[in-house]
Scaffold this motif. Structure first.
Motif, PDB file in Angstrom:
ATOM      1  N   ARG A   1     -27.214-100.567  -2.162  1.00 32.59           N
ATOM      2  CA  ARG A   1     -26.088-101.472  -2.419  1.00 32.59           C
ATOM      3  C   ARG A   1     -25.507-101.242  -3.803  1.00 32.59           C
ATOM      4  NH1 ARG A   1     -29.495-105.583   0.110  1.00 32.59           N
ATOM      5  NH2 ARG A   1     -28.828-105.726   2.269  1.00 32.59           N
TER       6      ARG A   1
ATOM      7  N   ARG B   1     -23.352 -98.183  -3.674  1.00 31.84           N
ATOM      8  CA  ARG B   1     -22.127 -98.450  -2.932  1.00 31.84           C
ATOM      9  C   ARG B   1     -21.161 -99.286  -3.769  1.00 31.84           C
ATOM     10  NH1 ARG B   1     -23.757-101.690   1.353  1.00 31.84           N
ATOM     11  NH2 ARG B   1     -24.960 -99.923   2.079  1.00 31.84           N
ATOM     12  N   ASN B   2     -21.698-100.335  -4.408  1.00 30.40           N
ATOM     13  CA  ASN B   2     -20.855-101.188  -5.244  1.00 30.40           C
ATOM     14  C   ASN B   2     -20.263-100.423  -6.420  1.00 30.40           C
ATOM     15  OD1 ASN B   2     -21.433-103.321  -3.576  1.00 30.40           O
ATOM     16  ND2 ASN B   2     -22.912-104.256  -4.958  1.00 30.40           N
TER      17      ASN B   2
ATOM     18  N   VAL C   1     -17.347 -98.359  -5.141  1.00 33.06           N
ATOM     19  CA  VAL C   1     -16.178 -99.189  -4.824  1.00 33.06           C
ATOM     20  C   VAL C   1     -15.491 -99.647  -6.112  1.00 33.06           C
ATOM     21  CG1 VAL C   1     -15.445-101.377  -3.804  1.00 33.06           C
ATOM     22  CG2 VAL C   1     -17.054 -99.930  -2.593  1.00 33.06           C
TER      23      VAL C   1
ATOM     24  N   LYS D   1     -10.087-104.997  -0.065  1.00 33.11           N
ATOM     25  CA  LYS D   1     -11.227-104.451   0.655  1.00 33.11           C
ATOM     26  C   LYS D   1     -12.529-104.716  -0.124  1.00 33.11           C
ATOM     27  CE  LYS D   1     -12.167-100.265   3.280  1.00 33.11           C
ATOM     28  NZ  LYS D   1     -11.755 -98.887   3.485  1.00 33.11           N
TER      29      LYS D   1
ATOM     30  N   THR E   1     -13.391-108.341   0.262  1.00 36.05           N
ATOM     31  CA  THR E   1     -13.908-108.620   1.605  1.00 36.05           C
ATOM     32  C   THR E   1     -15.368-108.206   1.722  1.00 36.05           C
ATOM     33  OG1 THR E   1     -11.718-108.272   2.532  1.00 36.05           O
ATOM     34  CG2 THR E   1     -13.559-108.164   4.063  1.00 36.05           C
ATOM     35  N   LYS E   2     -15.706-107.078   1.115  1.00 33.68           N
ATOM     36  CA  LYS E   2     -17.081-106.580   1.177  1.00 33.68           C
ATOM     37  C   LYS E   2     -18.010-107.296   0.202  1.00 33.68           C
ATOM     38  CE  LYS E   2     -15.844-102.001   2.791  1.00 33.68           C
ATOM     39  NZ  LYS E   2     -16.635-101.932   4.004  1.00 33.68           N
TER      40      LYS E   2
END
Length: 86
Positions: free
Chosen positions: A17, A20-21, A24, A60, A63-64
């Motif tokens: 995570r 991924r964060n 983003v 986006k 939202t995530k």
């Protein structure tokens, strides 16, 4: 370090995570910067196109759950206002 199987799994999930964060957030920063440079360059059409992409990425990310929804809305509003002024 984690000693139980469940704790080891949580540690693995946390690392995934986190990566991924980070990706983003990096993408969001890049698109916001492209809007700012387009505004400074005086290219209204490029700024509008960049704004559309920045809004998409910000919403986006919100939202995530990478960034809070209100922060995304605030940034979109400020960017749109800056583009409208240019």
């Amino acid at each position: 370090m984690a000693n139980h199987r469940s704790a080891e799994k949580r540690a693995r999930q946390s690392l995934k995570r986190q990566q991924r964060n980070r990706n983003v957030k990096g993408r969001v920063k890049t698109v916001v910067k492209s809007v700012r440079t387009a505004i400074e360059g005086g290219a209204a059409e490029d700024a509008t196109r960049s704004l559309r992409e920045a809004e998409r990425q910000l919403r986006k990310a919100a939202t995530k759950g990478v960034i809070p929804k209100k922060r995304a809305s605030r940034r979109v509003a400020r960017l749109s206002r800056a583009v409208a002024r240019s």
